[in-house]
Motif scaffolding. Structure first.
Motif, PDB file in Angstrom:
ATOM      1  N   LEU A  47       0.709  -0.946  -0.017  1.00  0.00           N
ATOM      2  CA  LEU A  47       0.012   0.099  -0.083  1.00  0.00           C
ATOM      3  C   LEU A  47       0.970   1.293   0.021  1.00  0.00           C
ATOM      4  O   LEU A  47       0.704   2.249  -0.560  1.00  0.00           O
ATOM      5  CB  LEU A  47      -0.874  -0.112   1.273  1.00  0.00           C
ATOM      6  CG  LEU A  47      -1.849   1.280   1.229  1.00  0.00           C
ATOM      7  CD1 LEU A  47      -2.698   0.985   0.062  1.00  0.00           C
ATOM      8  CD2 LEU A  47      -2.654   1.046   2.715  1.00  0.00           C
ATOM      9  N   LYS A  48       1.758   1.247   0.816  1.00  0.00           N
ATOM     10  CA  LYS A  48       2.787   2.389   0.970  1.00  0.00           C
ATOM     11  C   LYS A  48       3.386   2.528  -0.516  1.00  0.00           C
ATOM     12  O   LYS A  48       3.584   3.565  -0.995  1.00  0.00           O
ATOM     13  CB  LYS A  48       4.041   1.939   1.844  1.00  0.00           C
ATOM     14  CG  LYS A  48       4.280   2.886   2.791  1.00  0.00           C
ATOM     15  CD  LYS A  48       5.556   2.619   3.552  1.00  0.00           C
ATOM     16  CE  LYS A  48       5.806   3.403   4.854  1.00  0.00           C
ATOM     17  NZ  LYS A  48       6.746   2.749   5.656  1.00  0.00           N
ATOM     18  N   GLU A  49       3.785   1.757  -1.169  1.00  0.00           N
ATOM     19  CA  GLU A  49       4.247   1.664  -2.693  1.00  0.00           C
ATOM     20  C   GLU A  49       3.512   2.464  -3.327  1.00  0.00           C
ATOM     21  O   GLU A  49       3.539   3.098  -4.417  1.00  0.00           O
ATOM     22  CB  GLU A  49       4.828   0.473  -3.004  1.00  0.00           C
ATOM     23  CG  GLU A  49       6.059  -0.297  -2.301  1.00  0.00           C
ATOM     24  CD  GLU A  49       7.330   0.637  -2.680  1.00  0.00           C
ATOM     25  OE1 GLU A  49       7.450   1.369  -3.767  1.00  0.00           O
ATOM     26  OE2 GLU A  49       7.876   0.844  -1.742  1.00  0.00           O
ATOM     27  N   ILE A  50       2.055   1.682  -3.226  1.00  0.00           N
ATOM     28  CA  ILE A  50       1.040   2.415  -4.277  1.00  0.00           C
ATOM     29  C   ILE A  50       0.838   3.767  -3.942  1.00  0.00           C
ATOM     30  O   ILE A  50       0.542   4.722  -4.982  1.00  0.00           O
ATOM     31  CB  ILE A  50      -0.158   1.677  -4.070  1.00  0.00           C
ATOM     32  CG1 ILE A  50      -0.184   0.094  -4.513  1.00  0.00           C
ATOM     33  CG2 ILE A  50      -1.495   2.116  -4.745  1.00  0.00           C
ATOM     34  CD1 ILE A  50      -1.391  -0.782  -4.232  1.00  0.00           C
ATOM     35  N   LYS A  51       0.853   4.018  -2.661  1.00  0.00           N
ATOM     36  CA  LYS A  51       0.677   5.574  -2.445  1.00  0.00           C
ATOM     37  C   LYS A  51       1.727   6.328  -2.910  1.00  0.00           C
ATOM     38  O   LYS A  51       1.478   7.506  -3.312  1.00  0.00           O
ATOM     39  CB  LYS A  51       0.693   5.859  -0.858  1.00  0.00           C
ATOM     40  CG  LYS A  51      -0.747   5.420  -0.298  1.00  0.00           C
ATOM     41  CD  LYS A  51      -0.601   5.834   1.185  1.00  0.00           C
ATOM     42  CE  LYS A  51      -1.980   5.122   1.892  1.00  0.00           C
ATOM     43  NZ  LYS A  51      -1.599   5.191   3.323  1.00  0.00           N
ATOM     44  N   LYS A  52       3.014   5.709  -3.028  1.00  0.00           N
ATOM     45  CA  LYS A  52       4.111   6.684  -3.531  1.00  0.00           C
ATOM     46  C   LYS A  52       3.761   6.768  -5.085  1.00  0.00           C
ATOM     47  O   LYS A  52       4.164   7.840  -5.485  1.00  0.00           O
ATOM     48  CB  LYS A  52       5.460   5.823  -3.360  1.00  0.00           C
ATOM     49  CG  LYS A  52       6.158   6.061  -2.321  1.00  0.00           C
ATOM     50  CD  LYS A  52       7.645   5.177  -2.244  1.00  0.00           C
ATOM     51  CE  LYS A  52       8.240   4.869  -1.033  1.00  0.00           C
ATOM     52  NZ  LYS A  52       9.075   3.859  -1.018  1.00  0.00           N
ATOM     53  N   ILE A  62      -5.002   7.386 -11.492  1.00  0.00           N
ATOM     54  CA  ILE A  62      -4.854   6.251 -10.722  1.00  0.00           C
ATOM     55  C   ILE A  62      -5.899   6.197  -9.275  1.00  0.00           C
ATOM     56  O   ILE A  62      -5.884   7.332  -8.717  1.00  0.00           O
ATOM     57  CB  ILE A  62      -3.582   6.218 -10.230  1.00  0.00           C
ATOM     58  CG1 ILE A  62      -2.481   6.476 -11.521  1.00  0.00           C
ATOM     59  CG2 ILE A  62      -3.146   4.798  -9.728  1.00  0.00           C
ATOM     60  CD1 ILE A  62      -0.950   6.625 -11.036  1.00  0.00           C
ATOM     61  N   LYS A  63      -6.432   4.903  -9.400  1.00  0.00           N
ATOM     62  CA  LYS A  63      -7.278   4.800  -7.901  1.00  0.00           C
ATOM     63  C   LYS A  63      -6.564   3.538  -7.303  1.00  0.00           C
ATOM     64  O   LYS A  63      -6.111   2.646  -7.941  1.00  0.00           O
ATOM     65  CB  LYS A  63      -8.577   4.198  -8.570  1.00  0.00           C
ATOM     66  CG  LYS A  63      -9.610   5.445  -8.200  1.00  0.00           C
ATOM     67  CD  LYS A  63     -10.890   4.929  -8.234  1.00  0.00           C
ATOM     68  CE  LYS A  63     -11.584   4.644  -9.828  1.00  0.00           C
ATOM     69  NZ  LYS A  63     -12.938   4.432  -9.887  1.00  0.00           N
TER      70      LYS A  63
END
Ligand code: UDP
Ligand code: MG
Length: 318
Positions: A47-52, A62-63
């Motif tokens: 999730l952290k990587e997606i938020k980045k 992007i969602k």
């Protein structure tokens, strides 16, 4: 919106960034595209990587649908379909085993062949052990005999579908989702395109041999009533043979008489039929259990949070 890309991810912290870079490179020329990550209850830093990524590519649509726990890839795909807006929708794994360039190929094919509704990639050469390949082959043979739905061997979830097909999939409300069956059951015209599967970039596949067996049994029970009918056939067969045996015994009694023997035979028969009955009670139980779960009508997934780039304006433009 022209194209939605659905990206289910479960513990892909090391893969997600290189995978998405590859997507951005590949789809540079495609306008009106939305990316939908489905974080399927990852326990690592996915999730952290997606938020980045959301922060870095703020100009792109992007969602991220963040699930409350791990619901499985089938549920993740459904959530993606239900939250997509594209005229075409693509599903791709986030471990770079499936290269995004094939999505362009599939999209191109659909745009040039409007009589087709979807393209599904299949592996020309399987990247797995011979034993697993053998069991998969047997599974397809078996399920195609048992089920009225036709299953294409080796077809993957790596697909591009048009809106009509996506809407039909959303309308399939079952809890036990076996997408290989659902894709075939709804009909439509699907073109099968070969692709070369790559090695997983990092991490391990979430499929073990035991999980595959469970998945195969789920497919058979979801798309066939044959196991239930098997009890009738075997019951009928044993009934007929017992009548024949009965006649044989009566004749034997009346002619030469019967010595008291056959203890072993009786024990074997009791065990055999006791076992068979237990197996079939189990099979019936499996179907009843599934009916119970289906009747409860629980949600197939729960979205805890939605993260996105603030580009709602991109929807209005198109
Ligand atoms: N996946 C998921 N939920 C799960 C298991 C897997 O969303 O419970 C995702 C995973 O992150 C990957 C895709 O589904 O993007 C395929 O999973 P995997 O690579 O483990 O399967 P394989 O490629 O070995 O069939
Ligand atoms: Mg994989």
């Amino acid at each position: 919106m022209k194209l939605s890309i659905l990206m289910p991810c479960y513990n892909e912290e090391k893969n997600i960034a290189p995978f998405f870079e590859e997507c951005i490179k590949t789809f540079k020329q495609v306008k009106n595209i939305e990316y939908i990550f489905i974080n399927d209850g990852s326990t690592d830093n996915t999730l952290k990587e997606i938020k980045k990524i959301i922060k870095k590519y703020n100009n792109t649509l992007i969602k991220c649908l963040d699930f409350s726990r791990n619901f499985g890839k089938e549920s993740a795909m459904l959530a993606g379909f239900e939250n997509s807006n594209g005229d075409f929708v693509a599903v791709i794994d986030t471990d770079l085993q499936q290269h995004p360039k094939y999505i362009l190929k599939m999209l191109n094919f659909l745009e040039n062949n409007p009589n087709y509704d979807s393209v599904s990639c299949y592996q020309e050469k399987r990247r797995e052990s011979k034993i697993i390949s053998f069991f998969k082959k047997m599974f397809y043979k078996f399920i195609n005999i048992l089920s009225e739905t036709n299953f294409k061997e080796n077809a993957s979830d790596f697909r591009v579908l048009n809106r009509k097909m996506v809407n039909s999939i959303i309308n399939m409300k079952e809890y036990f989702r076996f997408s290989k069956g659902i894709f075939s059951w709804i009909g439509f015209n699907t073109y099968y395109m070969p692709y070369k599967v790559e090695k997983r970039l990092h991490g391990k596949s979430s499929w073990s041999f035991f999980k595959l067996i469970k998945y195969a049994l789920n497919g058979i029970i979801s798309f066939s009533l044959a196991p239930l009918k098997l009890a009738i056939y075997i019951g009928f067969l044993s009934f007929i043979s017992s009548i024949i045996y009965l006649i044989f015994i009566i004749i034997q009694k009346l002619t030469i008489g019967i010595e008291i023997s056959g203890y072993a035979t009786i024990v074997c028969l009791i065990l055999l039929f006791g076992g068979l009955q237990m197996i079939f009670i189990g099979i019936i139980g499996e179907y009843i259990g599934r009916t119970y779960i289906e009747v409860k009508d629980r949600p197939k997934y729960i979205i805890k949070d939605i993260y996105s780039t603030n580009r709602g304006d991109l929807y209005e433009e198109n």
